[in-house]
Design an enzyme around this catalytic site. Structure first.
Site, short mmCIF file in Angstrom:
data_model
loop_
_atom_site.label_atom_id
_atom_site.label_comp_id
_atom_site.label_asym_id
_atom_site.label_seq_id
_atom_site.Cartn_x
_atom_site.Cartn_y
_atom_site.Cartn_z
N GLN A 197 -16.43 122.04 -10.46
CA GLN A 197 -17.33 121.09 -10.13
C GLN A 197 -17.14 120.11 -9.46
OE1 GLN A 197 -18.32 120.76 -15.02
NE2 GLN A 197 -19.93 119.61 -13.96
N ARG A 310 -20.53 105.61 -21.68
CA ARG A 310 -21.65 105.92 -21.54
C ARG A 310 -22.49 105.92 -22.97
NH1 ARG A 310 -25.61 108.39 -17.90
NH2 ARG A 310 -24.36 108.17 -16.32
N ARG A 342 -22.41 117.89 -20.87
CA ARG A 342 -23.92 117.40 -20.71
C ARG A 342 -24.35 116.29 -21.60
NH1 ARG A 342 -27.94 122.60 -20.31
NH2 ARG A 342 -29.49 121.61 -18.60
N GLU A 714 -29.04 116.24 -17.52
CA GLU A 714 -28.64 116.13 -18.89
C GLU A 714 -29.90 115.77 -20.06
OE1 GLU A 714 -25.81 113.82 -16.67
OE2 GLU A 714 -24.48 114.32 -18.29
#
Ligand code: MTE
Ligand code: HPA
Ligand code: MOS
Length: 784
Positions: A197, A310, A342, A714
């Site tokens: 990625q 997060r 995700r 997400e």
């Protein structure tokens, strides 16, 4: 109009016919390629005393056995902190590779790997968060976000509830397992095909282990068969092994993990442990929330710090919390190194507050959706890190629209009535909201580049820094480029992502792939259109501002005069020596965050959504099925509605799998006992909701993002929390008023059965609080 058109994924046909190539398919293009196989040590922690390779080298077809001595540069592939020796002196998780065998065939490499003798002394290991907390084994200092005075508020409030929640991890289970191929280019550099990625970071790590400058390394990420965060940093080691093997042998080297290797050697979604206290008034308004959360980082730091952050950022979900303190820390354990997945910690953070909300509702005897609604953010509110919640009215708008379209209120009443007269079959329904912050929380990551080439015949190639993992980024970028240049989609070709086209890119992650790369592609196209507009203006005898580009033609906006073909304008531009290529760049404006203070505007905007899930539960077995799901999700003005619908459906299904079926079991020796599809239950089509209504919010233009769209990758995953809450609703019908209803994550049929038994037991004892059942899966099991 290319943007906003409902078209299929750009590779849909190739996907279903098998024509689409993935990294490992390229192996046949490299004659003389060597196959690599790892030597894994079956100990959770052990000191390596000796590594004897002689017997392996005698196996027919074995060409080399890679050890530390073969690393020309640095023996470390850690992406942030350098804590990941590629060839370790100490084994720190079960199945860690300590050496790699290169052979003419994969079979020979496997046989060779069996012949490598590794002598080890087992050492004591830390295998759970509880053990890590006890031993003070952490990767990080505590991170915190705080507002107001939680202690004071908790003292003054009429109600305080507490809870503890263990949240299980999740295997990415991308269909394409990790793969990399390295070969030497004619100039002595290395070309790497990698299922990554983040090609720029893979380039960096390959350069590091080879001890060469980055310009000697080119990384291409053709397309991935799913990544889900699992290839954000964890593709790097395999590319490094291939490159080192290539440097040693001068031959191309292929690394591909099979499913078992991928399962045992790569990280998963972080398991979390959350402990909270919630203070509220008699109406269910939450005024104080105090949470301590821990994540299981596994053996190395990886992305655990931003993942934990997060989680802290999303400990509010869609609710205004006046006095808040959320503190989090990453545990260091002897398991695989857990990584991006995700939602990136957001889902775990949200689960804690959603669990607390249910506590509040049960304590007061209110319906959970009433408590949720009473705590929504409203216009003018700020989050606990003091970012203004713009478009806060969308939370209530989506909620109201969805409640109506799903007929929620009537169905809730019917289900309550049904449950009151049925003992063995119970139903449950729940509605939950999602608010998810869009941007990388590390501000510098929020940049992207693109390269757009127009050829003399008017056909176009687009390169950008993002990677395609099935999410449809390339499809959207095609649409953006075609739209910006006024061309039909067929005139534009999307090129594979390579570090020699666009340098210094960020990972395609944080759902921001199309926001960032889309703006960069548009920036490049706008420059080209500006240049071509000048030429066309002269050709059409008009001011460039009056020229329009549409469907491959160029004409005056007022439609007066002739229309000329795009290709003719391009050819004229060429003859006039006008540059027909442009690079584009974008950085997200206005975002900043001070981690020490826990203050700032880390997110460019929020994505919103809500879901209603209904389930039916067999109370004798704990088995349930998803009867109906209704989703209303905000993607702004969709760039590509079919792609977005697919993202919402897929994200929801993946979230539901995590919360209800997928269970990782580590054996007492640290081995992952559920390391294949036979023991790790993935959601299949049979477990998806029988009725599945997904709608995208209308009239939702996002002013600050590419063509008014919003990120989608997400956020929908967290809509699946409604599934867990629906199960809880059904279980709650066995509980007394005021009694908390605890449910494990994942709420497998087995765990749901135990939740019913616990509820019944508490009911029989006549008191809600005389025993606090823990939702820690491990502990619950031990107690049963
Ligand atoms: N969809 C598919 N089909 N495959 C994937 O691997 N990854 C998800 C999401 N949707 C993924 C996916 C994750 S974790 C992210 S961050 C985004 O896609 C990344 O792509 P985007 O930024 O282009 O949305
Ligand atoms: N999300 C996803 N991936 C990331 C992030 C993030 O916020 N930060 C670094 N990698
Ligand atoms: Mo996604 S977890 O940000 O790759």
């Amino acid at each position: 109009m290319s943007v906003g058109r409902a078209i299929s994924h750009e590779s849909a046909e190739a996907h279903v016919t098998g024509k689409a190539l993935y990294t490992d398919d390229l192996t046949t293009r490299y004659p003389g390629v060597l196959h690599a196989w790892p030597v894994q040590v079956p100990e959770a922690r052990a000191r390596i005393e000796a590594l004897v390779i002689d017997e392996a080298l005698k196996v027919e077809g074995v060409v080399a056995v890679l050890t530390k001595d073969d690393v020309p540069g640095e023996n470390d592939v850690g992406a942030g902190r350098r804590d990941e020796p590629l060839f370790p002196d100490e084994v720190v998780y079960w199945g860690q590779a300590v050496s790699w065998v290169l052979a003419e065939t994969e079979e020979a490499a496997k046989l060779g790997a069996q012949k490598v003798r590794v002598e080890v002394t087992p050492l004591s290991a830390i295998l759970s968060m509880d053990q890590a907390i006890e031993a003070e084994s952490f990767h990080t200092e505590p991170g915190r976000i705080e507002r107001g005075d939680v202690e004071e508020a908790l003292k003054s409030l009429p109600y305080v509830a507490d809870g503890e929640l263990y949240i299980g991890g999740q295997e990415h289970f991308y269909l394409e397992t990790h793969a990399a191929i390295a070969h030497a280019d004619e100039a002595g550099g290395v070309h790497v095909e990698s299922s990554t990625q983040h090609p720029s970071e893979t380039q960096e790590i390959v350069a590091r282990v080879l001890g060469v400058p980055k310009n000697q390394v080119v990384v291409q990420s053709l397309r991935m068969g799913g990544a889900f965060g699992g290839k954000e940093v964890q593709a790097n080691p395999w590319a490094a092994i291939a490159a080192i093997g290539c440097a040693k042998t001068g031959r191309p080297v292929r690394v591909r993990l099979d499913r078992l290797r991928d399962f045992t050697m790569t990280g998963k979604r972080h398991p979390f442990l959350g402990r909270y206290r919630v203070g509220f008034d008699g109406d269910g308004r939450i005024l104080a929330f105090d949470a301590a959360i821990y994540s299981d980082g596994g053996w190395s730091l990886d992305l655990s710090a931003p993942v934990l952050h997060r989680a802290l950022f999303h400990a509010d979900n869609a609710y205004f919390l006046e006095h808040v303190r959320v503190v989090g820390r990453v545990c260091k354990t002897n398991t695989t190194s857990h990584t991006a997945f995700r939602g990136f910690g957001g889902p775990q953070g949200m689960l804690v507050i959603e669990d607390a909300i249910d506590r509040v509702a049960r304590t007061l005897g209110l319906a959970p959706h009433v408590v949720r609604e009473r705590n929504f953010y409203r216009e003018g509110h700020t989050t606990h890190y003091e970012q203004r919640v713009e478009q806060a009215d969308r939370i209530a708008r989506i909620w109201t629209e969805l409640r109506e379209s799903s007929d929620f209120d009537a169905r809730f009443a019917e289900i309550e009535a049904f449950n009151s007269i049925h003992d063995d079959v119970k139903r449950g329904i729940a509605i939950t909201p999602v608010k998810f912050g869009i941007s990388f929380t590390a501000t510098y990551y929020n940049q992207a580049g693109a390269l757009v080439l127009v050829y003399r015949d008017g056909s176009v190639q687009v390169s950008h820094g993002g990677t395609e993992m099935g999410q449809g980024l390339h499809t959207k970028m095609l649409q953006v480029a075609a739209h910006a240049l006024g061309l039909p989609l067929e005139r534009v070709r999307l090129m594979p992502t390579r570090t020699d086209k666009v340098p210094n890119t960020s990972a395609t992650a944080a759902s921001s792939g199309s926001d960032l790369n889309g703006a960069a592609v548009k920036h490049a196209c706008d420059q080209l259109r500006e240049r071509l507009g000048q030429i066309a203006g002269r050709m059409l005898d008009a001011h460039p501002d009056e020229i329009t580009f549409e469907d491959g033609m160029v004409f005056r906006r007022d439609l007066s005069g002739e229309a000329i073909a795009f290709a003719d304008v391009v050819d004229k531009a060429y003859l006039e020596r006008v540059q027909l290529s442009a690079s584009g760049f974008y950085r997200t404006p206005g975002i900043h965050f001070d981690a020490a203070a826990g203050r700032g505007k880390p997110f460019h905007y929020f994505a919103y959504g809500a879901a209603v899930t209904e389930i039916e539960l067999d109370a004798l077995t704990g088995m349930y099925r998803f009867v109906r799901v209704d989703i209303l999700h905000d993607v702004g003005d969709s760039l590509s509605p079919l792609v977005d619908l697919g993202q919402v459906e897929g994200g929801f299904a993946q979230g539901l799998g995590w919360l209800t079926q997928e269970e990782l079991w580590w054996a007492p020796d640290g081995r992952l006992a559920t390391a294949n599809a036979s023991t790790y239950k993935l959601p299949s089509v049979g477990e998806l909701p029988e009725v599945f209504n997904v709608r995208l919010l209308a009239r939702a233009t996002e002013p600050g993002a590419i063509y008014g769209s919003k990120a989608v990758g997400e956020p929908p995953l967290m809509l699946a929390i409604s599934g867990r809450e629906a199960i809880r609703h059904a279980v709650a019908s066995f509980a007394a008023p005021g009694q908390p209803v605890e449910l494990a994550v994942p709420a497998t049929a087995e765990q749901t059965y135990w939740a019913i038994e616990r509820a019944k037991k508490l009911l029989a004892r006549g008191g809600p609080r005389d025993e606090r059942a823990s939702t820690n899966v491990g502990q619950t099991r031990a107690a049963e």
